[in-house]
Design a protein around this motif. Structure first.
Motif, PDB file in Angstrom:
ATOM      1  N   ASN A 174       3.078 -36.154 -24.113  1.00  0.00           N
ATOM      2  CA  ASN A 174       3.814 -35.091 -24.792  1.00  0.00           C
ATOM      3  C   ASN A 174       5.231 -35.561 -25.064  1.00  0.00           C
TER       4      ASN A 174
ATOM      5  N   LEU B 188      -1.510 -33.694 -19.849  1.00  0.00           N
ATOM      6  CA  LEU B 188      -1.143 -33.362 -21.221  1.00  0.00           C
ATOM      7  C   LEU B 188      -1.062 -31.843 -21.403  1.00  0.00           C
ATOM      8  N   LYS B 189      -0.056 -31.388 -22.114  1.00  0.00           N
ATOM      9  CA  LYS B 189       0.163 -29.959 -22.322  1.00  0.00           C
ATOM     10  C   LYS B 189       0.005 -29.580 -23.805  1.00  0.00           C
ATOM     11  N   GLU B 190      -0.107 -28.287 -24.032  1.00  0.00           N
ATOM     12  CA  GLU B 190      -0.212 -27.736 -25.382  1.00  0.00           C
ATOM     13  C   GLU B 190       1.104 -27.928 -26.135  1.00  0.00           C
ATOM     14  N   ALA B 191       1.004 -28.225 -27.422  1.00  0.00           N
ATOM     15  CA  ALA B 191       2.192 -28.343 -28.270  1.00  0.00           C
ATOM     16  C   ALA B 191       2.390 -27.063 -29.064  1.00  0.00           C
TER      17      ALA B 191
ATOM     18  N   ASN C 252       6.674 -30.524 -27.331  1.00  0.00           N
ATOM     19  CA  ASN C 252       5.577 -31.192 -26.627  1.00  0.00           C
ATOM     20  C   ASN C 252       4.525 -31.727 -27.592  1.00  0.00           C
TER      21      ASN C 252
ATOM     22  N   ILE D  18       1.808 -33.997 -29.248  1.00  0.00           N
ATOM     23  CA  ILE D  18       0.807 -34.859 -28.623  1.00  0.00           C
ATOM     24  C   ILE D  18       0.723 -36.155 -29.412  1.00  0.00           C
TER      25      ILE D  18
ATOM     26  N   THR E 255      12.495 -38.221 -27.054  1.00  0.00           N
ATOM     27  CA  THR E 255      11.733 -38.089 -25.819  1.00  0.00           C
ATOM     28  C   THR E 255      12.502 -38.703 -24.669  1.00  0.00           C
TER      29      THR E 255
END
Length: 918
Positions: A742, A690-693, A723, A725, A786
């Motif tokens: 994401n 999972l990455k930062e939005a 991205n 979450i 997405t």
């Protein structure tokens, strides 16, 4: 001696005048303003917070004079003191123009200035925001901060404690208490339980819907800023007691596991904890002897009895004491202490879970104790102030679930039992300093904070029984315990989460002259370090089917299933099914710095702009690390913002803003630990990838203030997520796992309307003047795009998870008997929203809208020192429903094929409380 006594009595019969002095255009408090009683030599100066206090005032009416270099002098007449009460008078000063600065004197009455200061506080926010002051809280029957938040435009409270702003889920909000970030109080979500802060200790509460560089960047819906009181206006002692009745629970049959006296104080007695000498996971995997296994099993609690009681009414108690010592040199020392206690016993009857292979009906019994404590200290000296603020909260939730139904996949009747205790605590301590420097009124603010979060889940016990309907009429038609294999569905979970938070920051504020106007430059740096440990063990007793009495034991009732004779006879072996990633260590470091300018252009234009830079590092390792369960991510983000305000008239503002914010994954969202949720009938698991939005935001707003305390506004906003979450049903392996993803691109846009006005425009009578109607309506649209088809996402064009399409809040307020009796009725409705995005086999989970009506009455008694409050909450008692919208008609209708994830009626709550101030 007699003279001393008489002087004390005389002092006790005097009153005070106190308040805050601020700049009319910016709302900034002013340090060192001279406050005098006209015609006397008595006077004081404002402190570093812009506060003043005139002591030992005899009853009567006074004229006060307020003077400050560079500002017009102001005289306020008809300021009445009624000993021993405190008269509150907040004042706004205008910047002086022209050459004869000292000759300008502005005159106003007490009533006029009270209205002017309220106007100023409403209009002068640098951002699009809404707030509630301590004066407004005093006039409402709100018990805690979550009740207060119900009155904020665009805010909705879920589960009586979690806040949703602009229809965005709680993970897109952030909260600060006394200037420092609040950690999440929940183990599996980013959310803060706002019911832990008593409303009478809140000095002010502000919800910022747009960002400035001095605010934390990890929010998109709103930044909730709570300031608690430190130095009280006067010495006081108050206590409150209350009780409540729930139509679905109170005086009904209440089932539970073992109950101890310490449960009522929020602490387990330790019987359910995993013994310190219990064999390790590795030792069990390598093999232990039969004798060691029996000894280990006997060391665990064997009480599986179901106890029957009667659900008692809710109990609430609160005690608060405030003390202030004022010295001759205008220095002040203050302290506030508060203790709160709440106990409730609730029943969710006949919770329907009818979907896919399940046709279940649950009864859930929850015994809850909540303890809270607050201790604040402050010392104000000269142009300096030091505060030391502490808050502690402990929540004890002991649940018992009983399930009956049919599983069509197994072709079996099911009985399922779960005993579950969760102990949560939060301790937070903050020391803060405010210091004025030199003659320019520049300020330095610094803070250091420590917080500890504990979530302890000792011995969550679960067991399922099965029966074959085809055996009806035979000796085989009986329930048999599912003990032949061990899984997370029927194991015993021992988990413990401990997190330490350390934070600090320094801010510098400098007033300066730009473009011929007083402007403000502000800069600051801050750091937050979080360190978490999470341990989980899944152990259980696996049936030895070759034991001579195995068949008899498997049909025993739950109270005797794991009896001592069964363990000693070798009917069970000890097993541990904990996975590599079920326990983890994690830490993160956030460093931030910002530069900000608050510029005025002429009399009507204001621009607050600047840049915030945040560096974020997060590291997470499972206790058995592997590339699939480890995280080590670094981010550096540049976050510009600009908020422009144009005052079209003294009563009308036009606002526009742009700002960039963030949403960072929580530790739990990154951890691959898989925990079975027996209510959701699914595993919950994080995603290490999972990455930062990042979110780009734009807002516009028109606001009109027809009278002080009243507003008519309309806002538009747009948010572009990169991205985002979201949670979704990952079901590639045919079993349902709720995890996170994401989403590439999300667009959110909406409109907000707020209206708060007395009804005297309909009919100009005293009754209508004291009746206020208020409403806020939010209409929101979101669209997700997405390309993550590899993760089995079914819907490629859908709303954002957690995004409500509309929010309606409305209320009617009236004051009777010279404000001694206050009446409030509140209405809330939130549109259907997506809780979990759909997978291939399992569709999206939606939450149906419901209507909520609350009624509040508050009566002041005993010379206004006491207050009786009556609340009726959730009067309509609409069902709380989550479902699969199989026919895609955007409505919950089981006749058309929709399936029920969970549906129940929570019951109507009636409560009565009494409080008294000494």
């Amino acid at each position: 001696m007699l003279i001393s006594f008489l002087s004390i009595v005389a002092y006790a019969q005097t009153g005070k005048i106190s308040g805050v002095i601020s700049d009319k255009k910016t709302g900034e408090t002013l340090i060192g303003v001279t406050v005098k009683i006209k015609g006397t030599t008595k006077g004081v100066s404002t402190d570093v917070d812009g506060r003043y206090s005139l002591q030992a005032m005899a009853s009567g009416k006074y004229t006060l004079e307020f003077s400050y270099v560079g500002y017009q002098t102001k005289e306020i007449s008809d300021v009445e003191v009624k000993a021993p009460a405190v008269t509150s008078l907040n004042v706004i000063l205008n910047e002086a123009n022209g050459q004869n600065l000292q000759e300008v004197v502005v005159r106003a009455s007490f009533k006029q200035e009270s209205i002017n200061s309220l106007y100023a506080s409403q209009k002068n926010s640098a951002v699009i925001s809404d707030g509630v002051s301590s004066d407004q809280i005093k006039k409402s029957p709100d018990r805690n901060t979550s009740d207060v938040l119900k009155r904020v435009s665009g805010a909705t409270i879920q589960d009586n404690k979690f806040v949703v702003i602009r229809g965005l889920g709680d993970r897109y909000n952030t909260a600060t208490l006394d200037g420092s970030s609040l950690p999440s109080t929940e183990p599996n979500r980013k959310a803060f339980s706002f019911d832990i802060v008593p409303s009478n200790l809140v000095d002010n509460l502000i919800v910022s819907k747009t960002a400035t560089p001095d605010l934390p960047a990890d929010f998109t819906g709103g930044a909730i800023q709570i300031s608690t009181k430190d130095i009280p206006d006067k010495n006081f002692i108050s206590f409150g007691v209350g009780t409540g009745y729930n139509t679905a629970s109170t005086f009904k049959d209440f089932k539970s596991g073992a109950r101890n006296a310490t449960d009522y104080f929020g602490f387990d007695n330790g019987d359910r904890a995993l013994p310190s000498n219990f064999p390790s996971r590795l030792k069990i995997a390598n093999g232990i002897t039969t004798e060691q296994g029996i000894a280990a099993m006997k060391s665990l609690s064997r009480d599986w009895n179901i106890y029957n009681n009667t659900a008692l009414p809710t109990q609430n108690y609160q005690f608060t004491i405030g003390r202030v010592k004022e010295f001759k040199n205008e220095n002040k020392l203050g302290a506030l202490f508060s203790l709160t206690y709440r106990n409730s016993q609730t029943i969710n009857n006949d919770v329907i879970r009818d979907y896919v292979n399940f046709d279940y009906h649950d009864n859930i019994y929850r015994f809850s104790t909540n303890l809270g404590a607050l201790a604040n200290f402050a010392y104000s000296f000269g142009k300096n102030k030091i505060t030391f603020k502490n808050i502690y909260n402990r929540a004890y939730d002991d649940s018992y679930l009983e399930r009956n139904g049919f599983n069509s996949d197994r072709g079996r009747d099911i009985k399922f039992y779960a005993f579950d205790l969760l102990q949560k605590s939060l301790f937070k301590s903050t020391i803060e300093g405010n210091h004025a420097i030199g003659e320019s009124s520049s300020k330095i603010n610094w803070s250091l904070s420590y917080a500890n979060i504990l979530n302890d889940q000792p011995d969550q016990k679960k067991i399922s029984y099965q029966r074959n309907p085809q055996d009806a009429g035979t000796d085989q038609y009986r329930y048999v315990a599912s003990t032949g294999t061990l899984s997370k569905e029927n194991s015993r979970l021992f988990s413990k989460l401990n997190e330490d938070n350390y934070s600090g920051g320094v801010n510098y504020t400098l007033p300066l002259k730009m473009f011929g106007q007083i402007s403000t430059f502000k800069a600051g740096v801050s750091s937050i370090y979080r360190d978490r440990t999470f341990d989980a063990r899944f152990v259980g007793f696996k049936a030895n089917t070759s034991a001579p009495n195995a068949d008899e034991i498997s049909t025993r009732p739950i109270s005797r299933l794991y009896a001592l004779d069964a363990i000693n006879s070798g009917a069970y072996t000890l097993d541990d099914i904990s996975a590599d990633g079920d326990s983890y260590n994690a830490h993160s470091l956030t460093n931030a710095g910002y530069l900000m300018l608050d510029n005025k252009f002429g009399e009507k234009s204001r621009l607050v702009w600047g840049l915030r830079v945040e560096q974020f590092n997060v590291v997470l390792d499972s206790k058995v690390p592997s590339p699939q369960t480890s995280v080590d991510d670094n981010y550096v983000d540049f976050l510009p913002s600009a908020n422009y305000t144009y005052s079209l008239t003294p009563k009308i503002n036009l606002r526009a803003s742009y700002y960039r914010t963030l949403a960072r994954p929580e530790f739990r969202e990154l951890a691959s630990a898989a925990i079975y949720d027996y209510e959701l009938l699914a595993l919950q698991q994080g995603n290490p990838n999972l990455k930062e939005a990042k979110i780009d935001n734009a807002d516009i707003r028109f606001e009109f203030y027809p009278q002080a305390g009243q507003i008519i506004s309309i806002s538009g906003f747009y948010k572009k997520f990169h991205n985002a979450i979201e949670s979704f049903n990952s079901d590639g392996g045919s079993s349902r796992i709720i995890t996170f993803i994401n989403s590439d691109k999300v667009d959110v846009y909406g409109v907000e309307l707020e209206f708060r006005k007395s009804l005297d425009f309909i009919l100009n009578t005293d009754f209508m003047k004291k009746t206020t109607f208020y409403t806020n309506l939010s209409l929101i649209k979101s669209k997700v795009e997405t390309n993550n088809t590899g993760l089995n996402l079914k819907d490629t064009n859908r709303p954002l998870v957690g995004q409500a399409p509309y929010i309606i809040n409305a209320g009617l307020q009236h004051s009777f008997l010279e404000d001694k009796l206050n009446f409030n009725v509140l209405y809330n409705r939130v549109g259907r929203k997506l809780n979990v995005a759909g997978g291939v086999l399992f569709p999206a989970i939606w939450e149906a809208p419901r209507n909520v009506v609350d009624l509040q009455l508050a009566l002041k008694v005993i010379k206004n020192r006491g207050e009786i409050k009556f609340n009726a909450n959730d009067i309509l008692n609409n069902r709380i429903t989550q479902y699969y919208d199989n026919d895609l008609d955007k409505k919950y209708d089981i006749a058309r094929g929709d399936e029920t994830i969970s549906s129940y009626k929570p019951g109507v709550n009636f409560s009565l409380a009494f409080s008294y101030n000494f």
